[in-house]
Scaffold this motif. Structure first.
Motif, PDB file in Angstrom:
ATOM      1  N   THR A 254      48.691  31.327  38.620  1.00 39.51           N
ATOM      2  CA  THR A 254      48.264  32.229  37.544  1.00 39.51           C
ATOM      3  C   THR A 254      47.423  33.384  38.060  1.00 39.51           C
ATOM      4  OG1 THR A 254      46.503  30.644  37.080  1.00 39.51           O
ATOM      5  CG2 THR A 254      48.396  30.593  35.632  1.00 39.51           C
ATOM      6  N   SER A 255      46.766  33.201  39.218  1.00 36.87           N
ATOM      7  CA  SER A 255      46.020  34.311  39.800  1.00 36.87           C
ATOM      8  C   SER A 255      45.885  34.134  41.305  1.00 36.87           C
ATOM      9  CB  SER A 255      44.623  34.402  39.172  1.00 36.87           C
ATOM     10  OG  SER A 255      43.886  35.425  39.826  1.00 36.87           O
ATOM     11  N   ARG A 256      46.054  35.238  42.030  1.00 40.31           N
ATOM     12  CA  ARG A 256      45.895  35.192  43.489  1.00 40.31           C
ATOM     13  C   ARG A 256      44.423  35.124  43.884  1.00 40.31           C
ATOM     14  NH1 ARG A 256      49.816  38.543  42.306  1.00 40.31           N
ATOM     15  NH2 ARG A 256      51.860  38.295  43.248  1.00 40.31           N
ATOM     16  N   PHE A 257      43.545  35.201  42.891  1.00 36.80           N
ATOM     17  CA  PHE A 257      42.117  35.164  43.181  1.00 36.80           C
ATOM     18  C   PHE A 257      41.473  34.031  42.409  1.00 36.80           C
ATOM     19  CE2 PHE A 257      43.684  39.454  43.717  1.00 36.80           C
ATOM     20  CZ  PHE A 257      43.275  39.727  45.008  1.00 36.80           C
ATOM     21  N   GLY A 258      40.372  33.514  42.944  1.00 39.10           N
ATOM     22  CA  GLY A 258      39.720  32.382  42.300  1.00 39.10           C
ATOM     23  C   GLY A 258      38.220  32.465  42.429  1.00 39.10           C
ATOM     24  N   PRO A 259      37.544  31.323  42.244  1.00 36.00           N
ATOM     25  CA  PRO A 259      36.083  31.322  42.240  1.00 36.00           C
ATOM     26  C   PRO A 259      35.458  31.569  43.618  1.00 36.00           C
ATOM     27  CG  PRO A 259      36.927  29.103  42.023  1.00 36.00           C
ATOM     28  CD  PRO A 259      38.104  30.005  41.943  1.00 36.00           C
ATOM     29  N   ALA A 260      36.249  31.488  44.685  1.00 38.22           N
ATOM     30  CA  ALA A 260      35.745  31.790  46.026  1.00 38.22           C
ATOM     31  C   ALA A 260      36.848  32.571  46.740  1.00 38.22           C
ATOM     32  CB  ALA A 260      35.407  30.508  46.770  1.00 38.22           C
ATOM     33  N   PRO A 261      36.494  33.360  47.775  1.00 36.62           N
ATOM     34  CA  PRO A 261      37.523  34.176  48.436  1.00 36.62           C
ATOM     35  C   PRO A 261      38.702  33.357  48.959  1.00 36.62           C
ATOM     36  CG  PRO A 261      35.334  34.715  49.296  1.00 36.62           C
ATOM     37  CD  PRO A 261      35.164  33.560  48.370  1.00 36.62           C
ATOM     38  N   CYS A 262      38.458  32.070  49.288  1.00 42.67           N
ATOM     39  CA  CYS A 262      39.523  31.274  49.906  1.00 42.67           C
ATOM     40  C   CYS A 262      40.435  30.584  48.899  1.00 42.67           C
ATOM     41  CB  CYS A 262      38.894  30.236  50.844  1.00 42.67           C
ATOM     42  SG  CYS A 262      37.732  29.139  50.010  1.00 42.67           S
ATOM     43  N   ARG A 263      40.216  30.815  47.615  1.00 44.13           N
ATOM     44  CA  ARG A 263      40.990  30.041  46.643  1.00 44.13           C
ATOM     45  C   ARG A 263      41.686  30.879  45.568  1.00 44.13           C
ATOM     46  NH1 ARG A 263      36.392  26.141  44.958  1.00 44.13           N
ATOM     47  NH2 ARG A 263      35.121  27.087  46.581  1.00 44.13           N
ATOM     48  N   MET A 264      42.832  30.357  45.063  1.00 40.15           N
ATOM     49  CA  MET A 264      43.537  30.993  43.955  1.00 40.15           C
ATOM     50  C   MET A 264      43.613  29.993  42.801  1.00 40.15           C
ATOM     51  SD  MET A 264      46.936  32.117  46.076  1.00 40.15           S
ATOM     52  CE  MET A 264      47.656  30.677  46.846  1.00 40.15           C
ATOM     53  N   VAL A 265      44.155  30.441  41.666  1.00 37.41           N
ATOM     54  CA  VAL A 265      44.199  29.566  40.496  1.00 37.41           C
ATOM     55  C   VAL A 265      45.650  29.348  40.058  1.00 37.41           C
ATOM     56  CG1 VAL A 265      43.457  29.255  38.103  1.00 37.41           C
ATOM     57  CG2 VAL A 265      41.914  30.340  39.753  1.00 37.41           C
ATOM     58  N   ALA A 266      45.996  28.094  39.796  1.00 40.53           N
ATOM     59  CA  ALA A 266      47.340  27.741  39.331  1.00 40.53           C
ATOM     60  C   ALA A 266      47.233  26.877  38.086  1.00 40.53           C
ATOM     61  CB  ALA A 266      48.095  26.999  40.437  1.00 40.53           C
TER      62      ALA A 266
ATOM     63  N   TRP B 263      34.160  46.703  37.906  1.00 43.61           N
ATOM     64  CA  TRP B 263      35.091  46.206  36.895  1.00 43.61           C
ATOM     65  C   TRP B 263      34.762  44.805  36.402  1.00 43.61           C
ATOM     66  CZ3 TRP B 263      38.658  48.624  34.030  1.00 43.61           C
ATOM     67  CH2 TRP B 263      38.938  49.951  34.392  1.00 43.61           C
ATOM     68  N   LEU B 264      33.822  44.150  37.053  1.00 45.93           N
ATOM     69  CA  LEU B 264      33.463  42.801  36.628  1.00 45.93           C
ATOM     70  C   LEU B 264      32.912  42.854  35.198  1.00 45.93           C
ATOM     71  CD1 LEU B 264      33.157  39.809  37.274  1.00 45.93           C
ATOM     72  CD2 LEU B 264      30.925  40.303  38.222  1.00 45.93           C
ATOM     73  N   GLY B 265      33.625  42.177  34.291  1.00 47.97           N
ATOM     74  CA  GLY B 265      33.204  42.180  32.894  1.00 47.97           C
ATOM     75  C   GLY B 265      33.909  43.236  32.055  1.00 47.97           C
ATOM     76  N   LEU B 266      34.611  44.167  32.728  1.00 43.94           N
ATOM     77  CA  LEU B 266      35.275  45.249  31.992  1.00 43.94           C
ATOM     78  C   LEU B 266      36.794  45.177  32.055  1.00 43.94           C
ATOM     79  CD1 LEU B 266      33.140  48.326  33.147  1.00 43.94           C
ATOM     80  CD2 LEU B 266      32.862  46.970  31.068  1.00 43.94           C
ATOM     81  N   ALA B 267      37.314  44.369  32.975  1.00 44.73           N
ATOM     82  CA  ALA B 267      38.768  44.303  33.149  1.00 44.73           C
ATOM     83  C   ALA B 267      39.414  43.703  31.903  1.00 44.73           C
ATOM     84  CB  ALA B 267      39.088  43.477  34.392  1.00 44.73           C
ATOM     85  N   PRO B 268      40.729  43.979  31.718  1.00 45.16           N
ATOM     86  CA  PRO B 268      41.371  43.531  30.471  1.00 45.16           C
ATOM     87  C   PRO B 268      41.511  42.025  30.305  1.00 45.16           C
ATOM     88  CG  PRO B 268      42.918  44.730  31.886  1.00 45.16           C
ATOM     89  CD  PRO B 268      41.591  44.840  32.525  1.00 45.16           C
ATOM     90  N   SER B 269      41.338  41.253  31.347  1.00 45.08           N
ATOM     91  CA  SER B 269      41.418  39.791  31.183  1.00 45.08           C
ATOM     92  C   SER B 269      40.454  39.146  32.162  1.00 45.08           C
ATOM     93  CB  SER B 269      42.843  39.288  31.475  1.00 45.08           C
ATOM     94  OG  SER B 269      43.114  39.433  32.857  1.00 45.08           O
ATOM     95  N   VAL B 270      40.156  37.873  31.931  1.00 45.15           N
ATOM     96  CA  VAL B 270      39.216  37.180  32.811  1.00 45.15           C
ATOM     97  C   VAL B 270      39.788  37.077  34.227  1.00 45.15           C
ATOM     98  CG1 VAL B 270      39.946  34.819  32.251  1.00 45.15           C
ATOM     99  CG2 VAL B 270      37.613  35.231  32.980  1.00 45.15           C
ATOM    100  N   GLU B 271      41.121  36.926  34.331  1.00 44.36           N
ATOM    101  CA  GLU B 271      41.745  36.858  35.656  1.00 44.36           C
ATOM    102  C   GLU B 271      41.515  38.155  36.433  1.00 44.36           C
ATOM    103  OE1 GLU B 271      43.267  35.842  32.915  1.00 44.36           O
ATOM    104  OE2 GLU B 271      43.652  33.732  33.312  1.00 44.36           O
ATOM    105  N   GLU B 272      41.575  39.290  35.712  1.00 40.84           N
ATOM    106  CA  GLU B 272      41.373  40.582  36.381  1.00 40.84           C
ATOM    107  C   GLU B 272      39.909  40.811  36.739  1.00 40.84           C
ATOM    108  OE1 GLU B 272      43.714  42.356  37.842  1.00 40.84           O
ATOM    109  OE2 GLU B 272      44.784  40.622  37.072  1.00 40.84           O
ATOM    110  N   ASP B 273      39.013  40.295  35.901  1.00 37.09           N
ATOM    111  CA  ASP B 273      37.582  40.312  36.244  1.00 37.09           C
ATOM    112  C   ASP B 273      37.384  39.651  37.599  1.00 37.09           C
ATOM    113  OD1 ASP B 273      36.503  41.526  34.067  1.00 37.09           O
ATOM    114  OD2 ASP B 273      35.523  39.753  33.249  1.00 37.09           O
ATOM    115  N   ILE B 274      37.978  38.446  37.722  1.00 34.49           N
ATOM    116  CA  ILE B 274      37.829  37.648  38.942  1.00 34.49           C
ATOM    117  C   ILE B 274      38.519  38.338  40.119  1.00 34.49           C
ATOM    118  CG2 ILE B 274      38.449  35.443  40.024  1.00 34.49           C
ATOM    119  CD1 ILE B 274      38.068  34.185  37.205  1.00 34.49           C
ATOM    120  N   ALA B 275      39.699  38.916  39.834  1.00 31.80           N
ATOM    121  CA  ALA B 275      40.439  39.598  40.900  1.00 31.80           C
ATOM    122  C   ALA B 275      39.627  40.765  41.453  1.00 31.80           C
ATOM    123  CB  ALA B 275      41.791  40.084  40.378  1.00 31.80           C
TER     124      ALA B 275
END
Lengths: 263, 156
Positions: free
Chosen positions: B129-141, A43-55
């Motif tokens: 804003t997201s429970r996930f971030g640029p590394a597994p240990c971080r989220m974004v606010a 899903w990386l690059g295909l999710a509906p938003s950048v946050e979901e890509d990252i998730a």
């Protein structure tokens, strides 16, 4: 990088039958996490938003890390390396649930998959967290903490998708499409019978706990819980669909090109 | 001749580890991150046991390599064995106060069960804003006060 060797002795000292039962359980856990992680990574690059890509990327990274954790124990017991499990096994040797190998559907179906799987994973991890094999118990506790973020995320998305409009229609379609494929998810194949010995709990109570959790949460979203399929061991016995071939062919592409490559 | 690193020299190793940073969090030392579990020294051999923050953290093998390389450069050390162990659980409570301060200065809100505090302006008018971030240990606010996005270290 090496892990502690104190437990290796304990596992290896187990009577043959018990050791093999643990190997069956570990392989099921590892293959589930790897298949789930691989499909999430798509899903990386295909999710509906950048946050979901990252998730999705982050979820994939966690699941692949968990898979590596389990494979490391298996590699030690079988005197091989982690790559042998991931890159050099035919489809019939994989023990993941068929549900997790299925090709990517739409976003609603992908999120539903994460949710259904992570609800089940949390239940079996709780059982694993109190098992007698200490490093596995500590690892399970750690994974439970990490998975909490996946669950919160998936539950929040289930609520959002169920709120109405096209999202709810797609989620309903995904439910109807997904449930028939759940027959072998809450299953440990040939290790079902020895589960009380290893984890202190039987497969039926684990399965019931999962179904209850799923049904209650669907009801809270005013969604109809589809009929549960009869439990089967399918993927747990190496019986997979063509989707598994596709997954393996993509995943092993580079290693087949360059078998000597170092990861 | 270099002095042999005796049994009571593990303190020297701990001190050295205070200068080694997590490659993904250059502001925080491994000791302040709370991932050093045990240090054992015997003659000129050093054994370091580390705890993984996240099992799937891609930095684990890099951290093990850096620790081994750095400790080998110490006088009197001939062999270094670095292992990640699962004897005990790493939790975010293992972060030291100095570690939390270093995270904040680096622009990452320290782990907290309460509303994240903006590391730039100390406001609590923040939103996850997201429970996930640029590394597994971080989220974004996001901070509504200074209108900056920022990272939050996950509570484990």
């Amino acid at each position: 990088m090496k892990d502690s060797t104190t437990a290796e002795i304990a596992l290896e000292r187990l009577p043959k039958e018990q050791r093999e039962a643990w190997q069956t359980v570990l392989l099921i856990l590892a293959d589930d996490e790897l298949a789930a992680g691989h499909r999430a990574s798509e899903w990386l690059g295909l999710a509906p938003s950048v946050e979901e890509d990252i998730a999705f990327a982050s979820i994939a990274q966690d699941e692949l890390g968990h898979a590596r954790f389990y494979y490391q124990w298996l590699a030690r017991l079988e005197n091989t390396d982690v790559d042998a499990f991931v890159f050099r096994r035919p489809s019939a040797d994989w023990r993941n649930a068929v549900f997790l190998e299925r090709v990517r559907g739409d976003f609603a179906e992908a999120m539903l998959r994460v949710w259904l799987y992570d609800e089940w994973d949390a239940i079996r991890l709780k059982a694993l967290a109190s098992c007698s094999f200490a490093p596995l118990a500590v690892g399970a506790k750690k994974m439970l903490c990490e998975e909490e973020y996946h669950l919160e995320h998936a539950r929040a998305w289930m609520k959002r998708l169920a709120s109405g409009g096209e999202a709810r229609v797609r989620l309903t379609t995904a439910l109807a499409h997904s449930f028939p494929a759940l027959a072998d998810l809450a299953d440990f194949g040939s290790a079902n019978f020895v589960l009380p010995e290893l984890l202190g709990v039987d497969i039926h109570s684990l399965r019931d706990e999962w179904k209850k959790e799923v049904a209650e949460r669907l009801e809270a979203l005013r969604l109809v819980c589809p009929a549960w399929p009869e439990p089967q061991s399918g993927g747990r016995m190496g019986r997979h669909t063509e989707d598994m071939q596709e997954l393996l062919s993509t995943m092993t592409e580079v290693s087949r090109w360059l078998p000597e490559v170092s990861w | 001749m270099d002095a042999a690193l005796g049994n009571n020299h593990s303190q020297a190793v701990w001190k050295h580890l205070e200068n080694i940073a997590d490659p993904e969090l250059p502001a925080v030392s491994l000791v302040d991150l709370g991932i050093v579990h045990r240090v054992e020294t015997e003659e000129n051999r050093v054994k370091v046991e580390l705890l993984p923050t996240f099992i799937g953290c891609p930095a684990l093998s890099v951290i093990a390599d850096v620790v081994a390389r750095e400790l080998r450069s110490l006088d009197g050390v001939e062999s270094v064995d670095v292992q990640f162990v699962y004897d005990t659980l790493w939790t975010s409570e293992r972060l030291t106060e100095r570690g939390k301060l270093a995270l904040k200065r680096y622009g990452i809100a320290p782990p907290s069960l309460a509303q994240p505090v903006c590391p730039y302006c100390d406001s609590v008018e923040t939103e996850l804003t997201s429970r996930f971030g640029p590394a597994p240990c971080r989220m974004v606010a996001y901070c509504h006060h200074c209108q900056q996005p920022f990272e939050v270290f996950k509570t484990l």
